[in-house]
Design a protein around this motif. Sequence first.
Motif, PDB file in Angstrom:
ATOM      1  N   ILE A  11       0.836  -1.206   0.000  1.00 37.03           N
ATOM      2  CA  ILE A  11       0.000   0.000   0.000  1.00 37.03           C
ATOM      3  C   ILE A  11       0.872   1.257   0.000  1.00 37.03           C
ATOM      4  O   ILE A  11       1.758   1.425   0.840  1.00 37.03           O
ATOM      5  N   ASN A  12       0.590   2.131  -0.956  1.00 36.23           N
ATOM      6  CA  ASN A  12       1.187   3.460  -0.993  1.00 36.23           C
ATOM      7  C   ASN A  12       0.064   4.490  -1.004  1.00 36.23           C
ATOM      8  O   ASN A  12      -0.930   4.319  -1.724  1.00 36.23           O
ATOM      9  N   VAL A  13       0.211   5.523  -0.203  1.00 37.15           N
ATOM     10  CA  VAL A  13      -0.733   6.646  -0.222  1.00 37.15           C
ATOM     11  C   VAL A  13       0.088   7.916  -0.346  1.00 37.15           C
ATOM     12  O   VAL A  13       0.889   8.244   0.538  1.00 37.15           O
ATOM     13  N   THR A  14      -0.121   8.624  -1.445  1.00 39.80           N
ATOM     14  CA  THR A  14       0.639   9.842  -1.723  1.00 39.80           C
ATOM     15  C   THR A  14      -0.320  11.006  -1.912  1.00 39.80           C
ATOM     16  O   THR A  14      -1.318  10.893  -2.635  1.00 39.80           O
ATOM     17  N   PHE A  15      -0.036  12.103  -1.243  1.00 40.17           N
ATOM     18  CA  PHE A  15      -0.833  13.317  -1.381  1.00 40.17           C
ATOM     19  C   PHE A  15      -0.001  14.377  -2.105  1.00 40.17           C
ATOM     20  O   PHE A  15       1.191  14.542  -1.812  1.00 40.17           O
ATOM     21  N   HIS A  16      -0.644  15.089  -3.015  1.00 39.90           N
ATOM     22  CA  HIS A  16       0.038  16.166  -3.740  1.00 39.90           C
ATOM     23  C   HIS A  16      -0.545  17.505  -3.299  1.00 39.90           C
ATOM     24  O   HIS A  16      -1.736  17.750  -3.434  1.00 39.90           O
ATOM     25  N   GLN A  17       0.312  18.346  -2.750  1.00 34.96           N
ATOM     26  CA  GLN A  17      -0.115  19.667  -2.267  1.00 34.96           C
ATOM     27  C   GLN A  17       0.746  20.748  -2.902  1.00 34.96           C
ATOM     28  O   GLN A  17       1.943  20.823  -2.630  1.00 34.96           O
ATOM     29  N   LYS A  18       0.132  21.544  -3.771  1.00 34.21           N
ATOM     30  CA  LYS A  18       0.822  22.664  -4.410  1.00 34.21           C
ATOM     31  C   LYS A  18       2.243  22.290  -4.834  1.00 34.21           C
ATOM     32  O   LYS A  18       2.450  21.656  -5.842  1.00 34.21           O
ATOM     33  N   LYS A  19       3.227  22.671  -4.013  1.00 39.89           N
ATOM     34  CA  LYS A  19       4.617  22.478  -4.432  1.00 39.89           C
ATOM     35  C   LYS A  19       5.304  21.291  -3.763  1.00 39.89           C
ATOM     36  O   LYS A  19       6.521  21.131  -3.877  1.00 39.89           O
ATOM     37  N   ARG A  20       4.517  20.454  -3.048  1.00 42.78           N
ATOM     38  CA  ARG A  20       5.188  19.317  -2.396  1.00 42.78           C
ATOM     39  C   ARG A  20       4.338  18.055  -2.485  1.00 42.78           C
ATOM     40  O   ARG A  20       3.120  18.099  -2.644  1.00 42.78           O
ATOM     41  N   THR A  21       5.026  16.947  -2.371  1.00 39.77           N
ATOM     42  CA  THR A  21       4.390  15.629  -2.386  1.00 39.77           C
ATOM     43  C   THR A  21       4.610  14.971  -1.033  1.00 39.77           C
ATOM     44  O   THR A  21       5.735  14.947  -0.534  1.00 39.77           O
ATOM     45  N   ILE A  22       3.542  14.460  -0.461  1.00 37.32           N
ATOM     46  CA  ILE A  22       3.626  13.812   0.851  1.00 37.32           C
ATOM     47  C   ILE A  22       3.365  12.324   0.690  1.00 37.32           C
ATOM     48  O   ILE A  22       2.295  11.911   0.218  1.00 37.32           O
ATOM     49  N   GLU A  23       4.345  11.520   1.070  1.00 41.13           N
ATOM     50  CA  GLU A  23       4.173  10.065   1.056  1.00 41.13           C
ATOM     51  C   GLU A  23       3.715   9.640   2.451  1.00 41.13           C
ATOM     52  O   GLU A  23       4.525   9.418   3.344  1.00 41.13           O
ATOM     53  N   ALA A  24       2.408   9.530   2.631  1.00 39.88           N
ATOM     54  CA  ALA A  24       1.849   9.230   3.953  1.00 39.88           C
ATOM     55  C   ALA A  24       2.026   7.771   4.331  1.00 39.88           C
ATOM     56  O   ALA A  24       2.246   7.442   5.502  1.00 39.88           O
ATOM     57  N   VAL A  25       1.923   6.881   3.337  1.00 41.93           N
ATOM     58  CA  VAL A  25       2.130   5.444   3.552  1.00 41.93           C
ATOM     59  C   VAL A  25       3.024   4.937   2.433  1.00 41.93           C
ATOM     60  O   VAL A  25       2.782   5.213   1.254  1.00 41.93           O
ATOM     61  N   LYS A  26       4.069   4.196   2.821  1.00 43.05           N
ATOM     62  CA  LYS A  26       5.093   3.795   1.850  1.00 43.05           C
ATOM     63  C   LYS A  26       5.238   2.275   1.785  1.00 43.05           C
ATOM     64  O   LYS A  26       5.847   1.656   2.669  1.00 43.05           O
TER      65      LYS A  26
END
Length: 359
Positions: A11-26
């Motif tokens: 499971i991978n969960v990635t959030f994209h916010q404006k100028k950054r990417t957050i890998e919440a679950v890797k």
Amino acid sequence: MSNPIIALDNINVTFHQKKRTIEAVKNVSVHVERGDVYGIVGYSGAGKSTLVRVINLLQEPTSGSVIVNDETFFQADSEGAKKTRITNNDLRNRRRKIGMIFQHFNLLNERTVTENVAFALQNSELPAKEKAEKVRDLLALVDLSDRAEQYPSQLSGGQKQRVAIARALANDPEILISDEATSALDPKTTNQILALLKKLNKEFGLTIVLITHEMQAVKEIANKVAVMQDGEIIERGSLLDIFAQPNEQLTKEFIETATNIDKAIATISAQPLVTNLKPNELFVRLSYVGDTTDEPLITGLFRDFQVTANILYGNIEILQDTPVGSLLIILAGTAEQVKSAIATLADHHVVIEVIKGGK
């Protein structure tokens, strides 16, 4: 082994916010067997709540697969391009078998306790009479029959959580997800809620996934544990294995806090006996599991090696019906004698940690 009731794979969960990417679950995989109480522990921001919301697709993963009760809810390749997903209608039906309780209860303030529980049955095909009877039975199960006509504002935190549990059980779920459900409660109430969850697991075979930042809660009712940090699971195993032989520093910190051994070490380390250790003395922590606790190992150290053991602190936890203990002691003897004594302890599966040596 039977198929797990919950199978989360890669499971991978990635959030994209404006100028950054957050890998919440890797790239996390978790398999929960039917009847487990599976504790997922980690500090805020570790990704544990995001991970658990993937189980019923409240959070859709970026990639990986979600299989619940042998049914594929979601599957996507590592790029998240080739994707299959359960239909919304089917998902709504399946979610009824996955109850959830939260830190802040999520009750409807303008409705009574009875009405809050009944709300979960609004789409049920049960006749009105049977719905009312079921609500009464659920309130009796959580010891709230006498609060049936009260409103949330008239209840304590623990009572509110009991209402939330009754509501979560209304559709006879096979899985209950507890997301920090005891975090807002005092210690006594927390223990009562944990005891209720343990009862539901034992008597009804309810599979529970327990999300928490408190290893104490995991210690009370879980049989399996995973420790999360920065979106990854850094350690996992049976409750007994994790408590007996934690490998990661974060896991050790959680366990030391749950058993209060960290406070004991800090307090005793400041005592003159420890601050003024003699050259032939060691301040050590002994950790042991199971039958070792029944053997007079410590008293035998002097008999066999002429090593004295001054016990400064002792603690025994009963986990999964097995004693797990810690001792803080000062060992005194010649270097060779102490070395032999420690080797013998190790042969009896005692883990020895030297905290401080004499100068």
